[in-house]
Enzyme design. Structure first.
Site, PDB file in Angstrom:
ATOM      1  N   HIS A 144     -39.349  -1.950  18.768  1.00 57.52           N
ATOM      2  CA  HIS A 144     -37.974  -2.309  19.163  1.00 57.52           C
ATOM      3  C   HIS A 144     -37.114  -1.049  19.281  1.00 57.52           C
ATOM      4  O   HIS A 144     -36.303  -0.918  20.200  1.00 57.52           O
ATOM      5  CB  HIS A 144     -37.311  -3.188  18.095  1.00 57.52           C
ATOM      6  CG  HIS A 144     -37.946  -4.526  17.918  1.00 57.52           C
ATOM      7  ND1 HIS A 144     -38.710  -4.857  16.826  1.00 57.52           N
ATOM      8  CD2 HIS A 144     -37.915  -5.630  18.698  1.00 57.52           C
ATOM      9  CE1 HIS A 144     -39.112  -6.111  16.928  1.00 57.52           C
ATOM     10  NE2 HIS A 144     -38.648  -6.600  18.060  1.00 57.52           N
ATOM     11  N   ASN A 165     -36.415  -8.376  12.598  1.00 57.12           N
ATOM     12  CA  ASN A 165     -37.596  -7.794  11.959  1.00 57.12           C
ATOM     13  C   ASN A 165     -38.040  -6.570  12.756  1.00 57.12           C
ATOM     14  O   ASN A 165     -39.175  -6.455  13.205  1.00 57.12           O
ATOM     15  CB  ASN A 165     -38.732  -8.826  11.842  1.00 57.12           C
ATOM     16  CG  ASN A 165     -39.811  -8.346  10.879  1.00 57.12           C
ATOM     17  OD1 ASN A 165     -40.991  -8.344  11.192  1.00 57.12           O
ATOM     18  ND2 ASN A 165     -39.405  -7.899   9.724  1.00 57.12           N
TER      19      ASN A 165
END
Ligand code: PAF
Length: 274
Positions: free
Chosen positions: A33, A28
């Site tokens: 990230h 996700n």
């Protein structure tokens, strides 16, 4: 980008690779990230990401089943981020038998996040050690947003003499200060506009401490009262030492202020260095 789910295939693909930098995730993926992926590239030759929603780190009443799984979109983002290799094991790949050997971090695992999520850091440390053994990176990157996780993994790596450098990636924030998180997707529109209060409050504590306020307990209490009076249910606001997250003793040890609070269903965590 190569994608492997079986451990022997990943090991085979990684033979003869230069300096491997590893970014473990639960998928996700968001800009937070992706910024870890960019930082990873600065540290080595081959960047390996993993996606695995690790059952061991979820409590019985937590969102393991509901945790957002967006594999195709994640792969697209990782390709755009120029990741060399994705390790995406199934549960049968990573836990082919019931996991009976664990990494049991010390007492700090039961404080702060660990007080609310018993067993969480044991599950995190166990899967990360296992992932380290599989990928055998020289460097691993973890976000500073999960400060306690980063601290526990850094100390685990040092104490178990793993030949891996742990890099803390800066937290990425929306323009209004909200730290990016996979769980932000659970916020309703009105909760989303309330959510940046957490960061504003942490920033206020930082300024107060830098201006010389040493009454940490009062600052923590006032922050909790302010959040809760705006509809939050606060688990903790805590000023701790950066190195071990213990309550600060007298002296000039670098500090961090951490908080976790529930806004409606989602539980948000954040921290800033002081
Ligand atoms: O931070 C996470 O996403 C997870 O805790 C990690 C480090 C990938 C272990 O499952």
């Amino acid at each position: 980008m190569q994608i492997h789910s079986a451990i022997p295939d990943l090991r085979h693909a990684l033979r003869n690779h230069g300096r491997v930098v590893f970014v473990p995730t639960m998928g996700n993926l968001h800009d937070g990230h992706l910024s870890l992926m960019v930082q990873a590239r600065e540290h080595g030759h081959t960047v390996v990401a993993s996606i695995f929603v690790n059952r061991l780190q979820f409590g019985p009443n937590e969102d393991f089943e509901k945790y957002p799984r967006t594999f195709e979109a994640d792969c697209e983002k990782l390709r755009e981020a120029d990741i060399d290799l994705l390790f995406a094991p199934t549960e049968a790949d990573l836990y082919p038998e019931r996991q009976q050997y664990y990494v049991d971090p010390p007492g700090i695992q039961n404080q702060l996040e660990g007080e609310v999520r018993p067993g969480h850091f044991r599950g995190v440390a166990t899967v990360v050690l296992k992932l380290f053994n599989i990928v055998q990176p020289q460097v691993a990157v973890f976000g500073k947003k999960d400060y306690q996780q980063l601290m526990i993994l850094r100390n685990m790596t040092r104490q178990l003499a793993l030949p891996i450098e742990i890099v803390g990636g800066e937290t990425v924030r929306a323009d209004d200060g909200l730290a990016l998180s996979s769980r932000n997707g659970y916020l309703s529109p009105s909760e989303r506009s309330e959510a940046p209060r957490l960061y504003r409050i942490l920033s206020g504590i930082r300024e107060a401490v830098l201006a010389g306020d040493k009454d940490f307990e009062r600052l923590e209490r006032a922050a909790t009262v302010e959040l809760d009076s705006h509809g939050w249910k606060t688990d903790y606001v805590a000023i701790r030492q950066q190195s071990d997250l213990q309550v600060p003793l007298a002296g000039n040890n670098p500090l961090v202020v951490l908080a976790a609070s529930r806004l409606g269903t989602p539980r948000l965590i954040d921290n800033i260095d002081i």
